[in-house]
Write a protein that holds these residues in place. Structure first.
Motif, mmCIF file in Angstrom:
data_model
loop_
_atom_site.group_PDB
_atom_site.id
_atom_site.type_symbol
_atom_site.label_atom_id
_atom_site.label_comp_id
_atom_site.label_asym_id
_atom_site.label_seq_id
_atom_site.Cartn_x
_atom_site.Cartn_y
_atom_site.Cartn_z
ATOM 1 N N ALA A 39 0.916 -1.452 -0.078
ATOM 2 C CA ALA A 39 0.093 -0.155 -0.129
ATOM 3 C C ALA A 39 0.781 1.152 0.011
ATOM 4 N N ARG A 40 1.888 1.093 0.716
ATOM 5 C CA ARG A 40 2.917 2.481 0.826
ATOM 6 C C ARG A 40 4.220 1.832 0.324
ATOM 7 N N SER A 41 5.203 2.858 0.038
ATOM 8 C CA SER A 41 6.552 2.492 -0.362
ATOM 9 C C SER A 41 7.224 3.777 0.399
ATOM 10 N N ASN A 46 2.130 6.329 -1.989
ATOM 11 C CA ASN A 46 1.071 5.304 -1.814
ATOM 12 C C ASN A 46 0.931 4.939 -3.426
ATOM 13 N N LYS A 48 -1.442 5.479 -5.403
ATOM 14 C CA LYS A 48 -1.974 6.592 -6.217
ATOM 15 C C LYS A 48 -0.814 7.499 -6.432
ATOM 16 N N ASN A 49 0.359 7.882 -6.029
ATOM 17 C CA ASN A 49 1.303 8.771 -6.182
ATOM 18 C C ASN A 49 1.701 8.267 -7.663
#
Length: 200
Positions: A39-41, A46, A48-49
């Motif tokens: 979901a996040r890096s 996220n 959608k980035n």
């Protein structure tokens, strides 16, 4: 009889739903090259980035993988052609290969950066350093950058002054100079008669 059929029906539905979820998961893994997208890096980016989406598209692009494999193959050939020489000796081929190594290092560093942004670094399942091949890539890139950093910090060697002449050290002239100052012995038969001989 009807009650048995109704009791078995939800079990069948559950099996079908499980198979459907497994197929979806398999497609997702195949689409991401076996790396599930977290979901996040890096705790910031996220899914959608736009920057992370661009990195994911590049990393999962088949042509990008082919380029990396060709670069690895070319790097192996360069290492095989390179001819080690003693001290600071080198030749034109080695100089060209050393310049080519910087290009390889840039490509591998870019690949490492893109994968870390796309999949994260290490703190979750499917992260960059959770893969054995990625660990090997990361070590190679780190050592290459470290070597480059140390080469840029290495001081330029200054040639040592030539040793002082023997006259400065010992205060005596060089033996070759003494030989030049030594009188040349003459052959008596080659000279004219001396005064003592003529007087006799």
């Amino acid at each position: 009889m009807a009650s048995n059929t109704e009791a078995a029906k939800p079990v069948i539905m559950n099996e079908e739903e499980l198979k459907r979820k497994q197929r979806e998961k398999l497609k997702k893994l195949q689409a991401t090259g076996g790396n599930p997208r977290p979901a996040r890096s890096l705790f910031l980016l996220n899914l959608k980035n736009p920057f992370r989406k661009a990195c994911i598209n590049i990393v999962e692009w088949k042509t990008f993988e082919i380029i990396i494999l060709l670069t690895i193959f070319a790097n192996c050939i360069a290492l095989a052609v390179f001819l080690p020489m003693p001290e600071e000796d080198t030749n034109n081929t080695n100089l060209n290969l050393e310049s080519l190594e910087y290009i390889f290092l840039v490509i591998f560093t870019l690949e490492c950066f893109l994968k870390i942004v796309a999949y994260g670094f290490v703190f979750h399942e499917g992260a960059y350093l959770r893969n054995c091949w990625n660990i090997l890539d990361f070590v190679i890139v780190f050592m290459g950058l470290f070597t480059l950093f140390m080469d840029t910090r290495r001081p330029i060697p200054v040639p040592s002054p030539a040793p002082a002449a023997a006259t400065v050290v010992t205060g005596r002239p060089d033996p070759a100079v003494r030989r030049k100052k030594r009188p040349i012995p003459t052959v008596p038969s080659a000279q004219g008669p001396s005064e003592t001989d003529s007087g006799v």
